[in-house]
Design an enzyme around this catalytic site. Structure first.
Site, PDB file in Angstrom:
ATOM      1  N   LYS A   1      36.326  42.827  29.302  1.00  0.00           N
ATOM      2  CA  LYS A   1      36.403  42.867  30.767  1.00  0.00           C
ATOM      3  C   LYS A   1      37.029  41.590  31.304  1.00  0.00           C
ATOM      4  O   LYS A   1      37.938  41.631  32.139  1.00  0.00           O
ATOM      5  CB  LYS A   1      34.981  43.023  31.337  1.00  0.00           C
ATOM      6  CG  LYS A   1      34.857  42.653  32.797  1.00  0.00           C
ATOM      7  CD  LYS A   1      33.454  42.866  33.302  1.00  0.00           C
ATOM      8  CE  LYS A   1      32.573  41.635  33.309  1.00  0.00           C
ATOM      9  NZ  LYS A   1      32.912  40.618  34.320  1.00  0.00           N
ATOM     10  N   ASN A   2      36.549  40.444  30.813  1.00  0.00           N
ATOM     11  CA  ASN A   2      37.005  39.172  31.381  1.00  0.00           C
ATOM     12  C   ASN A   2      38.425  38.803  30.965  1.00  0.00           C
ATOM     13  O   ASN A   2      38.993  37.847  31.492  1.00  0.00           O
ATOM     14  CB  ASN A   2      36.038  38.047  31.010  1.00  0.00           C
ATOM     15  CG  ASN A   2      34.738  38.149  31.784  1.00  0.00           C
ATOM     16  OD1 ASN A   2      34.605  38.989  32.688  1.00  0.00           O
ATOM     17  ND2 ASN A   2      33.771  37.309  31.443  1.00  0.00           N
TER      18      ASN A   2
ATOM     19  N   CYS B   1      26.769  34.534  45.332  1.00  0.00           N
ATOM     20  CA  CYS B   1      26.747  35.132  44.011  1.00  0.00           C
ATOM     21  C   CYS B   1      25.372  34.895  43.438  1.00  0.00           C
ATOM     22  O   CYS B   1      24.760  33.862  43.682  1.00  0.00           O
ATOM     23  CB  CYS B   1      27.815  34.457  43.162  1.00  0.00           C
ATOM     24  SG  CYS B   1      27.617  34.728  41.428  1.00  0.00           S
TER      25      CYS B   1
ATOM     26  N   ARG C   1      28.828  28.858  42.758  1.00  0.00           N
ATOM     27  CA  ARG C   1      30.160  29.283  42.287  1.00  0.00           C
ATOM     28  C   ARG C   1      31.305  29.147  43.299  1.00  0.00           C
ATOM     29  O   ARG C   1      31.893  30.142  43.730  1.00  0.00           O
ATOM     30  CB  ARG C   1      30.096  30.727  41.794  1.00  0.00           C
ATOM     31  CG  ARG C   1      29.241  30.880  40.574  1.00  0.00           C
ATOM     32  CD  ARG C   1      29.281  32.260  40.012  1.00  0.00           C
ATOM     33  NE  ARG C   1      30.341  32.468  39.062  1.00  0.00           N
ATOM     34  CZ  ARG C   1      30.455  33.564  38.313  1.00  0.00           C
ATOM     35  NH1 ARG C   1      29.600  34.535  38.430  1.00  0.00           N
ATOM     36  NH2 ARG C   1      31.434  33.689  37.454  1.00  0.00           N
TER      37      ARG C   1
ATOM     38  N   ASP D   1      27.409  33.460  29.009  1.00  0.00           N
ATOM     39  CA  ASP D   1      27.229  34.910  29.178  1.00  0.00           C
ATOM     40  C   ASP D   1      26.402  35.540  28.056  1.00  0.00           C
ATOM     41  O   ASP D   1      26.132  36.737  28.085  1.00  0.00           O
ATOM     42  CB  ASP D   1      28.592  35.616  29.260  1.00  0.00           C
ATOM     43  CG  ASP D   1      29.278  35.382  30.595  1.00  0.00           C
ATOM     44  OD1 ASP D   1      28.646  34.793  31.496  1.00  0.00           O
ATOM     45  OD2 ASP D   1      30.453  35.778  30.743  1.00  0.00           O
TER      46      ASP D   1
ATOM     47  N   ARG E   1      28.939  47.362  35.473  1.00  0.00           N
ATOM     48  CA  ARG E   1      30.041  46.422  35.727  1.00  0.00           C
ATOM     49  C   ARG E   1      30.634  45.906  34.427  1.00  0.00           C
ATOM     50  O   ARG E   1      31.803  45.532  34.391  1.00  0.00           O
ATOM     51  CB  ARG E   1      29.537  45.218  36.539  1.00  0.00           C
ATOM     52  CG  ARG E   1      29.262  45.509  38.000  1.00  0.00           C
ATOM     53  CD  ARG E   1      28.988  44.211  38.737  1.00  0.00           C
ATOM     54  NE  ARG E   1      29.855  43.169  38.218  1.00  0.00           N
ATOM     55  CZ  ARG E   1      29.476  41.938  37.896  1.00  0.00           C
ATOM     56  NH1 ARG E   1      28.256  41.552  38.070  1.00  0.00           N
ATOM     57  NH2 ARG E   1      30.335  41.077  37.409  1.00  0.00           N
TER      58      ARG E   1
HETATM   59  C1  UD1 Z   1      34.184  33.217  33.995  1.00  0.00           C
HETATM   60  C2  UD1 Z   1      33.643  34.541  33.531  1.00  0.00           C
HETATM   61  C3  UD1 Z   1      32.126  34.520  33.540  1.00  0.00           C
HETATM   62  C4  UD1 Z   1      31.607  33.334  32.712  1.00  0.00           C
HETATM   63  C5  UD1 Z   1      32.256  32.041  33.172  1.00  0.00           C
HETATM   64  C6  UD1 Z   1      31.899  30.842  32.292  1.00  0.00           C
HETATM   65  C7  UD1 Z   1      35.339  36.089  34.302  1.00  0.00           C
HETATM   66  C8  UD1 Z   1      35.718  37.205  35.217  1.00  0.00           C
HETATM   67  N1  UD1 Z   1      34.108  35.571  34.448  1.00  0.00           N
HETATM   68  O1  UD1 Z   1      33.742  33.043  35.342  1.00  0.00           O
HETATM   69  O2  UD1 Z   1      31.647  35.755  33.007  1.00  0.00           O
HETATM   70  O3  UD1 Z   1      30.210  33.232  32.886  1.00  0.00           O
HETATM   71  O4  UD1 Z   1      33.696  32.175  33.145  1.00  0.00           O
HETATM   72  O5  UD1 Z   1      32.232  31.101  30.985  1.00  0.00           O
HETATM   73  O6  UD1 Z   1      36.095  35.713  33.432  1.00  0.00           O
HETATM   74  N2  UD1 Z   1      33.344  26.011  39.508  1.00  0.00           N
HETATM   75  C9  UD1 Z   1      33.507  25.187  40.605  1.00  0.00           C
HETATM   76  N3  UD1 Z   1      34.653  25.294  41.342  1.00  0.00           N
HETATM   77  C10 UD1 Z   1      35.639  26.179  41.031  1.00  0.00           C
HETATM   78  C11 UD1 Z   1      35.477  27.000  39.892  1.00  0.00           C
HETATM   79  C12 UD1 Z   1      34.308  26.899  39.145  1.00  0.00           C
HETATM   80  O7  UD1 Z   1      32.627  24.383  40.928  1.00  0.00           O
HETATM   81  O8  UD1 Z   1      36.657  26.222  41.731  1.00  0.00           O
HETATM   82  C13 UD1 Z   1      32.107  25.895  38.676  1.00  0.00           C
HETATM   83  C14 UD1 Z   1      31.261  27.161  38.657  1.00  0.00           C
HETATM   84  O9  UD1 Z   1      30.410  27.229  39.762  1.00  0.00           O
HETATM   85  C15 UD1 Z   1      30.555  27.009  37.336  1.00  0.00           C
HETATM   86  C16 UD1 Z   1      31.591  26.327  36.435  1.00  0.00           C
HETATM   87  O10 UD1 Z   1      32.525  25.743  37.336  1.00  0.00           O
HETATM   88  O11 UD1 Z   1      29.444  26.159  37.462  1.00  0.00           O
HETATM   89  C17 UD1 Z   1      32.329  27.235  35.487  1.00  0.00           C
HETATM   90  O12 UD1 Z   1      32.834  28.353  36.198  1.00  0.00           O
HETATM   91  P1  UD1 Z   1      34.132  29.145  35.752  1.00  0.00           P
HETATM   92  O13 UD1 Z   1      34.494  28.789  34.365  1.00  0.00           O
HETATM   93  O14 UD1 Z   1      35.172  28.992  36.809  1.00  0.00           O
HETATM   94  O15 UD1 Z   1      33.617  30.639  35.768  1.00  0.00           O
HETATM   95  P2  UD1 Z   1      34.414  31.914  36.261  1.00  0.00           P
HETATM   96  O16 UD1 Z   1      35.847  31.809  35.935  1.00  0.00           O
HETATM   97  O17 UD1 Z   1      34.006  32.243  37.660  1.00  0.00           O
END
Ligand code: UD1
Length: 427
Positions: A22-23, A116, A121, A307, A399
Site C-alpha cells: 500500500k505505502n 490523525c 503528524r 508500523d 484501509r
Molecule cells: C509513512 C507511512 C506510515 C509509516 C511512516 C513511518 C505511508 C503512506 N505511510 O508515513 O505508514 O508509519 O511512514 O515509517 O507511506 N513529520 C513532521 N513533519 C513532516 C513530516 C513528518 O514532523 O513534514 C514527522 C511525523 O509526525 C513523524 C515522523 O516525522 O513523527 C515520521 O513521519 P513520516 O516518515 O513522514 O511518515 P509518513 O510519510 O506520514
C-alpha cells in the site's frame, strides 16, 4: 458496522500470499501526475486507501482503469490542480499529489490533511522542501498553495532535519521535473522510496542514491509513461510473520522477500521464532514453547518499523519474560495498549516506552482500535486468546490489509467477518 470475530488457540499452517505494498502504491499512483503518457502498475493491492487515492486522482482529471491488480493511470489531461478537503481528509497520503502537481503544472492547492489518530503528524518538511526548490508556499483557509516562479521549480539542496518517508517521496517526485540538480540530504531509505525511484527512472528521470540517505536527481523537461510492478508489502509480511509467531505453527509467506523485513526478522529470531528465506518467500515457524521477551525500539528503515510495533507488542504480551518497547517515530502510538490490557495483557506505558510482561494466556474480549496497525494487533491477539475476541471498527483494517480474514482462515485460523445485519440479529 462489521466486526471480526476470532476464536483463539489454533496454530497457523499453510501459505499466505503477500500483496503489493500500500505505502509503495500510493506514491507510485501520485507519480503518474508527472507524465502526459500512461503509467501501468501491476501488483496493486485492493484496499480502501488505494480507492481514496483513485478518487483523488480522478478528481484532478487522471483517467484510471483497474483490472484486478493491474492499474493504468493516464494524466494526459488534468482538469484541476486543487486537492479538496473532503478527499484529502480521508487519507494523509493525499498530500503526495502536491510535489508532482507543482512540478508539472507550476502550481497546486492541496488541503492540509488535518488531525490523525497517531499524533500530530505535520507536513512542514514537505512544504519547506518545496520552498527550497523555489516554490512560493503559503497556507490559506486550511489549504497549502504552492506556486513555482515561471512555472518551473529549480533544483536545490534539501536537508531534512529528521527522516520523513512522505517528505522524501514528495521532494523526489518534484525534483524530477525541476531545472538542474537537486540533492536530498538525510533522505528516508525505505524500500518504498527505492520502488518510487525505480518507476520514476523508468519514466525517464535521472536519480542516484535512492535507498541511501543522499539522493541526487537531475531534473528533466518532461517524463513519459512506464510499466512497473509494486514491491511486496513489508508491513503485511511482518504482520503475518508475527501472526505465525503468536499463534504458533508453520507458514510460508509467498511473493515477498526476507530482506524487506531484516530488522523485524532478527528480533523474531532472538525471541526464538524460526524465520528463513525459502524459494519465492519466507518460512516462519514456532513450536510449542512460548517466545522469549526481547526489547525493541522503532526506527526509520532499516530499523524496526513503527508500523509493526503494535503487532510485536501483542507477541510480547504472550512471551515468557519481559520486553521494553520504545516508539521513537510517532507520539501517541500506544492506543492498542488499553485494548490489549482488556484481554489480560500486562503492559505499563511510561512516555514513549511500554514495559510488557508476558502472560501465559490472553482472554477474548470485545475490543476496538483507532488506527490500522493497532486494529490488526487486536486480531492477532485474538489468535492467541482463550475464547472469542470481537474486533470492532474494522474499517481501519480495510484501509491496509487485503483479505485479512481469507488469508488467516486459509491457514486454519478460526476467524470470520460478521456483517452488520447478523451482528444486529445475534445481539
Ligand atoms: C509513512 C507511512 C506510515 C509509516 C511512516 C513511518 C505511508 C503512506 N505511510 O508515513 O505508514 O508509519 O511512514 O515509517 O507511506 N513529520 C513532521 N513533519 C513532516 C513530516 C513528518 O514532523 O513534514 C514527522 C511525523 O509526525 C513523524 C515522523 O516525522 O513523527 C515520521 O513521519 P513520516 O516518515 O513522514 O511518515 P509518513 O510519510 O506520514
Amino acid at each position: 458496522m462489521d466486526q471480526i470475530r476470532v476464536r483463539g488457540g489454533r496454530p497457523l499452517r499453510g501459505t499466505i500470499p503477500i500483496s503489493g505494498a500500500k505505502n509503495a502504491a500510493l506514491p507510485l499512483m501520485a507519480a503518474s501526475l508527472l507524465a502526459g503518457a500512461p503509467v501501468r502498475l501491476t501488483n496493486v493491492p485492493d484496499l480502501a486507501d488505494i480507492a481514496s487515492m483513485t478518487s483523488l486522482l480522478r478528481q484532478h482529471g487522471v483517467r484510471i482503469d483497474r483490472d484486478a491488480s493491474d492499474m493504468t493511470l493516464d494524466a494526459a489531461r488534468i482538469d484541476s490542480t486543487t486537492a479538496p478537503y473532503d478527499l484529502v481528509r480521508k487519507m494523509r497520503a493525499s498530500v503526495l499529489v502536491l510535489g508532482p502537481l507543482v512540478a508539472r503544472f507550476g502550481e497546486a492547492k492541496v488541503s492540509l490533511p488535518g488531525g490523525c489518530a497517531i499524533g500530530n503528524r505535520p507536513v512542514d518538511l514537505h512544504l519547506k522542501g518545496l520552498a527550497d526548490l523555489g516554490a512560493e508556499v503559503k497556507i490559506e483557509a486550511g489549504y497549502v498553495e504552492a506556486k513555482a516562479p515561471k512555472s518551473r521549480l529549480r533544483g536545490g539542496r534539501v536537508t531534512f532535519p529528521f527522516v520523513s518517508v512522505g517528505a522524501t517521496e514528495n521532494l523526489l517526485m518534484a525534483a524530477t521535473l525541476a531545472e538542474g540538480e537537486t540533492v536530498l540530504v538525510n533522505a528516508a531509505r525505505e524500500p518504498e522510496i527505492v520502488d518510487l525511484a525505480k518507476l520514476l527512472t523508468a519514466m525517464g528521470a535521472e536519480i542516484e542514491g535512492a535507498g541511501t540517505d543522499t539522493i541526487h536527481i537531475q531534473g528533466k523537461l518532461e517524463l513519459g509513461g512506464a510499466d512497473h510492478r509494486v514491491v511486496a508489502d513489508r508491513i503485511e509480511t511482518g504482520t503475518y510473520a508475527m501472526a505465525a509467531a503468536i499463534a504458533g505453527g508453520d507458514v510460508i509467506l509467498a511473493d515477498t522477500e526476507l530482506v524487506l523485513i531484516d530488522a523485524a526478522a532478527e528480533i523474531l529470531r532472538q525471541a526464538g521464532v524460526t524465520i528463513e528465506a525459502v524459494e519465492g518467500g519466507i518460512r516462519v515457524a514456532r513450536g510449542k514453547d512460548p517466545v522469549l521477551g526481547v526489547d525493541m525500539m522503532t526506527e526509520p528503515y532499516p530499523g524496526f518499523p513503527t508500523d509493526l510495533q503494535a503487532q510485536f507488542m501483542t507477541l510480547m504480551a504472550v512471551s515468557r519474560g519481559a520486553s521494553m518497547i520504545t516508539e521513537t517515530i510517532f507520539e501517541n502510538r500506544f492506543m492498542h495498549v488499553p485494548e490489549l490490557s482488556r484481554m489480560g495483557a500486562n503492559i505499563n506505558v511510561h512516555h514513549a516506552s511500554a514495559m510488557v510482561r508476558g502472560v501465559e494466556r490472553l482472554k477474548g474480549a470485545q475490543v476496538m482500535a483507532t488506527d490500522l496497525r493497532a486494529s490488526v494487533s487486536l486480531v492477532l491477539a485474538g489468535l492467541a486468546a482463550e475464547g472469542e475476541t470481537v474486533v470492532n471498527r474494522i474499517y481501519h483494517l480495510d484501509r491496509g490489509y487485503e483479505d485479512l480474514v481469507g488469508k488467516l482462515s486459509a491457514c486454519g485460523a478460526d476467524v470470520a467477518r460478521v456483517v452488520a445485519d447478523r451482528v444486529a440479529a445475534e445481539e
